[in-house]
Scaffold this motif. Structure first.
Motif, PDB file in Angstrom:
ATOM      1  N   LYS A  31       0.837  -1.205   0.000  1.00 23.35           N
ATOM      2  CA  LYS A  31       0.000   0.000   0.000  1.00 23.35           C
ATOM      3  C   LYS A  31       0.871   1.253   0.000  1.00 23.35           C
ATOM      4  N   LEU A  32       0.257   2.369  -0.405  1.00 23.55           N
ATOM      5  CA  LEU A  32       0.925   3.653  -0.238  1.00 23.55           C
ATOM      6  C   LEU A  32       1.217   3.870   1.242  1.00 23.55           C
ATOM      7  N   SER A  33       2.352   4.457   1.527  1.00 26.74           N
ATOM      8  CA  SER A  33       2.742   4.780   2.900  1.00 26.74           C
ATOM      9  C   SER A  33       2.844   6.290   3.028  1.00 26.74           C
ATOM     10  N   TYR A  34       2.673   6.784   4.228  1.00 26.44           N
ATOM     11  CA  TYR A  34       2.657   8.224   4.459  1.00 26.44           C
ATOM     12  C   TYR A  34       3.511   8.578   5.666  1.00 26.44           C
ATOM     13  N   THR A  35       4.187   9.717   5.571  1.00 27.50           N
ATOM     14  CA  THR A  35       4.853  10.319   6.712  1.00 27.50           C
ATOM     15  C   THR A  35       4.058  11.566   7.058  1.00 27.50           C
ATOM     16  N   LEU A  36       3.750  11.709   8.333  1.00 29.37           N
ATOM     17  CA  LEU A  36       3.026  12.880   8.823  1.00 29.37           C
ATOM     18  C   LEU A  36       3.850  13.508   9.934  1.00 29.37           C
ATOM     19  N   GLY A  37       3.740  14.817  10.080  1.00 28.72           N
ATOM     20  CA  GLY A  37       4.511  15.507  11.106  1.00 28.72           C
ATOM     21  C   GLY A  37       3.792  16.726  11.635  1.00 28.72           C
ATOM     22  N   ARG A  38       4.522  17.465  12.440  1.00 31.05           N
ATOM     23  CA  ARG A  38       4.021  18.692  13.067  1.00 31.05           C
ATOM     24  C   ARG A  38       2.893  18.412  14.060  1.00 31.05           C
ATOM     25  N   ASP A  48      -7.784  -0.853   0.176  1.00 28.98           N
ATOM     26  CA  ASP A  48      -6.978  -1.837  -0.549  1.00 28.98           C
ATOM     27  C   ASP A  48      -5.646  -1.269  -1.011  1.00 28.98           C
ATOM     28  N   THR A  49      -5.584   0.032  -1.243  1.00 23.22           N
ATOM     29  CA  THR A  49      -4.382   0.662  -1.796  1.00 23.22           C
ATOM     30  C   THR A  49      -3.646   1.571  -0.813  1.00 23.22           C
ATOM     31  N   GLY A  50      -4.275   1.859   0.309  1.00 21.79           N
ATOM     32  CA  GLY A  50      -3.719   2.814   1.255  1.00 21.79           C
ATOM     33  C   GLY A  50      -4.232   4.224   1.034  1.00 21.79           C
ATOM     34  N   VAL A  51      -4.986   4.433  -0.031  1.00 22.03           N
ATOM     35  CA  VAL A  51      -5.549   5.750  -0.318  1.00 22.03           C
ATOM     36  C   VAL A  51      -6.826   5.920   0.499  1.00 22.03           C
ATOM     37  N   VAL A  52      -6.862   6.988   1.258  1.00 12.72           N
ATOM     38  CA  VAL A  52      -8.057   7.365   2.015  1.00 12.72           C
ATOM     39  C   VAL A  52      -8.571   8.656   1.387  1.00 12.72           C
ATOM     40  N   PRO A  90       5.249   5.255  -2.615  1.00 13.63           N
ATOM     41  CA  PRO A  90       4.591   4.151  -3.279  1.00 13.63           C
ATOM     42  C   PRO A  90       5.013   2.832  -2.625  1.00 13.63           C
ATOM     43  N   PRO A  91       4.196   1.808  -2.802  1.00 11.64           N
ATOM     44  CA  PRO A  91       4.604   0.498  -2.273  1.00 11.64           C
ATOM     45  C   PRO A  91       5.860   0.010  -2.992  1.00 11.64           C
ATOM     46  N   LEU A  92       6.628  -0.817  -2.323  1.00  5.58           N
ATOM     47  CA  LEU A  92       7.798  -1.406  -2.967  1.00  5.58           C
ATOM     48  C   LEU A  92       7.348  -2.350  -4.070  1.00  5.58           C
ATOM     49  N   PRO A  93       8.117  -2.442  -5.144  1.00  8.90           N
ATOM     50  CA  PRO A  93       7.763  -3.375  -6.213  1.00  8.90           C
ATOM     51  C   PRO A  93       7.819  -4.814  -5.695  1.00  8.90           C
ATOM     52  N   THR A  94       7.020  -5.671  -6.273  1.00  7.21           N
ATOM     53  CA  THR A  94       7.026  -7.077  -5.869  1.00  7.21           C
ATOM     54  C   THR A  94       8.025  -7.897  -6.677  1.00  7.21           C
ATOM     55  N   GLU A  95       8.565  -7.314  -7.718  1.00  3.74           N
ATOM     56  CA  GLU A  95       9.554  -8.015  -8.547  1.00  3.74           C
ATOM     57  C   GLU A  95      10.875  -7.298  -8.524  1.00  3.74           C
TER      58      GLU A  95
END
Length: 121
Positions: free
Chosen positions: A65-72, A94-98, A116-121
């Motif tokens: 899934k997409l990953s996110y960094t949040l701060g502040r 399913d994708t990490g998108v909200v 983005p998610p890491l490639p599977t290949e």
């Protein structure tokens, strides 16, 4: 698929020494998130997410899934609850998108990066 909240436990906002001597703001936020997170959302602490100018920082991640960094963030209960709420929505996606309309108010304006998610290949 497990969603993780990774919390920087070394984050220090201005004046941190006077709020809780002997404890960083990151440690305080980590404890609040750990208390608020349900079993299906996993938490872990890491010493430094390298976003010092954006502290307090967290990352929301899950395999494929997409990953996110949040701060502040302030190390406060309402911030912890918003982070956990967003992570739960990320877990349901399913994708990490909200969709923006579903973001908790407490995370709006806190996004720093998207990965983005890491490639599977």
């Amino acid at each position: 698929m497990t969603t993780w909240i990774t919390i920087c436990d070394t984050c220090k906002r201005d004046g941190w020494e006077t709020r809780a001597p002997g404890q960083t703001d990151g440690e305080r936020l980590a404890a609040l998130i750990e208390t608020a997170a349900p079993e299906e959302i996993r938490t872990r602490r890491i010493s430094c997410l390298m976003g010092c100018s954006e502290g307090c920082n967290i990352a929301i991640q899950a395999e494929g899934k997409l990953s996110y960094t949040l701060g502040r963030f302030e190390p406060a209960p309402d911030a912890a609850e918003a982070i956990v709420d967003y992570a739960a929505r990320h877990a349901q996606s399913d994708t990490g998108v909200v969709p923006y309309r579903d973001w908790p108010q407490g995370v709006k304006g806190h996004f720093v990066t998207r990965h983005p998610p890491l490639p599977t290949e």
